[in-house]
Design an enzyme around this catalytic site. Structure first.
Site, PDB file in Angstrom:
ATOM      1  N   PRO A 135      -5.950  -4.224  -7.650  1.00 42.18           N
ATOM      2  CA  PRO A 135      -5.467  -3.970  -6.568  1.00 42.18           C
ATOM      3  C   PRO A 135      -3.825  -4.466  -6.258  1.00 42.18           C
ATOM      4  O   PRO A 135      -3.311  -5.398  -6.673  1.00 42.18           O
ATOM      5  CB  PRO A 135      -6.427  -4.530  -5.471  1.00 42.18           C
ATOM      6  CG  PRO A 135      -7.496  -4.576  -6.462  1.00 42.18           C
ATOM      7  CD  PRO A 135      -7.128  -5.021  -7.663  1.00 42.18           C
ATOM      8  N   CYS A 136      -3.217  -3.457  -5.419  1.00 44.95           N
ATOM      9  CA  CYS A 136      -1.726  -3.957  -5.071  1.00 44.95           C
ATOM     10  C   CYS A 136      -1.839  -4.661  -3.664  1.00 44.95           C
ATOM     11  O   CYS A 136      -2.288  -4.325  -2.715  1.00 44.95           O
ATOM     12  CB  CYS A 136      -0.825  -2.913  -4.767  1.00 44.95           C
ATOM     13  SG  CYS A 136       0.757  -3.262  -4.270  1.00 44.95           S
ATOM     14  N   GLN A 137      -1.650  -6.007  -3.883  1.00 46.47           N
ATOM     15  CA  GLN A 137      -1.880  -6.863  -2.596  1.00 46.47           C
ATOM     16  C   GLN A 137      -0.742  -7.846  -2.418  1.00 46.47           C
ATOM     17  O   GLN A 137       0.122  -7.808  -3.114  1.00 46.47           O
ATOM     18  CB  GLN A 137      -3.129  -7.827  -2.764  1.00 46.47           C
ATOM     19  CG  GLN A 137      -4.444  -6.917  -3.210  1.00 46.47           C
ATOM     20  CD  GLN A 137      -5.817  -7.802  -3.487  1.00 46.47           C
ATOM     21  OE1 GLN A 137      -5.495  -8.284  -4.873  1.00 46.47           O
ATOM     22  NE2 GLN A 137      -6.730  -8.158  -2.833  1.00 46.47           N
TER      23      GLN A 137
END
Length: 432
Positions: free
Chosen positions: A87-89
């Site tokens: 995920p892009c976090q």
């Protein structure tokens, strides 16, 4: 001997299909020996159910990978290649390693699970293949490029060289306009690491010599090459990298070695066959009636035609007691069938009209896309996500989260060739 693979954030197995084939190819030189998929806030874990249904003998973990890494990381077997679409976090650093007993970043940020696996493994994987949304290169908005810089610095500290490329699948003949960043990393004990580092002109690696260059050809770079260095202290990178900069220094192609990065903007060079949205549609007789749209849902005040259309209208925000003019451009409605599809999203499923769901015209009627068609847009086998208890809406959600398998297929074949220094046999007439 096949390269041993660990697949993280596995979803329904897109990386595995791309590397191994489904069914498994006879000439496949990859073997997924352990995988993990866990979706927070859900009991049914439908993606893992599908994964286990397709690979019944798989060593598949259905636990939060952060908990696995923290409490039983030794259950993750040694492997040659680690893959995953994480995920892009927010990758900001909470504290430095020496003061955190191994916790470098914020809890719950899954990049740090990857970093912890690499850090804890005595026999580190020699290769990484990761995927993310392309905004990773320029996030967060207040410190452009910081998150990617933290990742690169982390990998550098662990002994890896890295190359990256933003790839739009449709620009290489695939049926969906899906733009993602792909990241390859090579450990210092690998031949690929040494060949990259020893390349005198680093842009030659990006244009002609590297894995991306062979798998997805590009035109000659422009003159906007940029070079920079990264500090070893991750907290310092997090706090100061590009502070005050208006734009990210990271362009859509680049590499990093020994703390130095080189980046440039690349342009695809592809002349092979192309698959369109029309090519992947089922015959009308095979489409369930429930996917066809009623006329009243097309023309109602909040129906498909309104939502897809251009708008210039007065609106009122009751909460803020604020009047304003809302302006929005129109979308192609129905979808053009002679081009690659727009990007499919997680909210693609369901009958409710929305602006971003795909609507096609077939036999004089408008309809939504079926799960099989969504699978085809990601180049999965037909009915890969079909399983008792998994709804069409959930299947659409899973495809909205998936990657385009064809990209992994190409990268996997070229990576295998480069690792073993085989003769390059994939040519433009093969769709490359």
């Amino acid at each position: 001997m096949a390269l041993k693979v660990v697949e993280l954030f596995a979803g329904v197995g897109g990386f595995r299909i791309g590397l191994e084939g489904y069914p498994r190819r006879k000439d496949c030189n990859y073997e997924v020996i352990w995988s993990n998929q866990w979706e927070p806030s859900t009991k049914k874990q439908q993606a893992s159910r599908i994964y286990k249904n397709r690979w019944p003998q798989a060593e598949h973990s259905v636990e939060n990978i952060a908990d696995v890494v923290e409490n039983k990381w030794h259950t993750i077997p040694d492997h040659d290649l680690l893959v995953g679409g994480f995920p892009c976090q927010d990758y900001s650093v909470a504290t430095s390693l020496k003061n955190s007993e191994g916790l470098i970043g914020k809890k719950g940020v899954l990049w740090w699970s990857i970093e912890a696996i690499l850090r804890k493994k005595v026999n580190k994987p020699k290769y990484l293949l990761l995927e993310n949304v392309d905004r990773l290169l320029k996030s967060p908005s207040k410190q452009r490029g910081r998150d990617f810089a933290v990742m690169l610095a982390s990998l550098n500290n662990l002994g890896y060289a890295v190359e990256w490329r933003v790839i739009n699948a449709a620009e290489y003949g695939m049926p969906q306009r899906r733009r993602r960043i792909f990241i390859l990393a090579y450990h210092q004990d690998s031949g690929l690491y040494n060949r990259m580092v020893q390349t005198t002109e680093k842009e030659n690696w990006l244009q002609t010599d590297g894995v991306f260059a062979h798998a997805f050809q590009i035109k000659t770079f422009n003159d906007n090459s940029y070079q920079g260095t990264l500090e070893e202290d991750l907290a310092a990178v997090s706090a100061t990298f590009n502070l005050g900069g208006k734009a990210s220094p990271f362009l859509n192609s680049g590499l990093m070695y020994k703390g130095t990065y080189v980046t440039n903007k690349s342009f695809p060079d592809y002349t092979g066959p192309r698959t369109t949205l029309g090519d992947i549609l089922l015959e009308e007789s095979l489409v369930p009636e429930s996917f066809f749209i009623r006329d009243e849902d097309i023309h109602s005040p909040k129906g498909w035609k309104y939502l897809k259309g251009a708008k210039n209208e007065a609106r009122y925000n009751k909460k803020l007691d604020f009047h304003y003019t809302y302006i929005e451009g129109g979308m192609v409605f129905p979808e053009a069938l002679d081009n690659a599809s727009r990007t499919i999203i997680t909210k693609e499923g369901g009958k409710t009209p929305t602006r971003f769901k795909h609507v096609v015209q077939q036999g004089g009627r408008l309809r939504r896309l079926t799960p099989i068609e969504l699978e085809r847009l990601n180049m999965f086998p037909d009915n890969h996500t079909e399983l008792n208890g998994v709804s069409a809406t959930k299947r659409a959600f899973l495809m909205g989260n998936a990657l385009v398998v064809g990209i992994i297929d190409r990268l996997g074949k070229i990576l295998d060739q480069q690792i073993h220094q085989k003769t390059h046999t994939l040519h433009r007439e093969d769709g490359l």
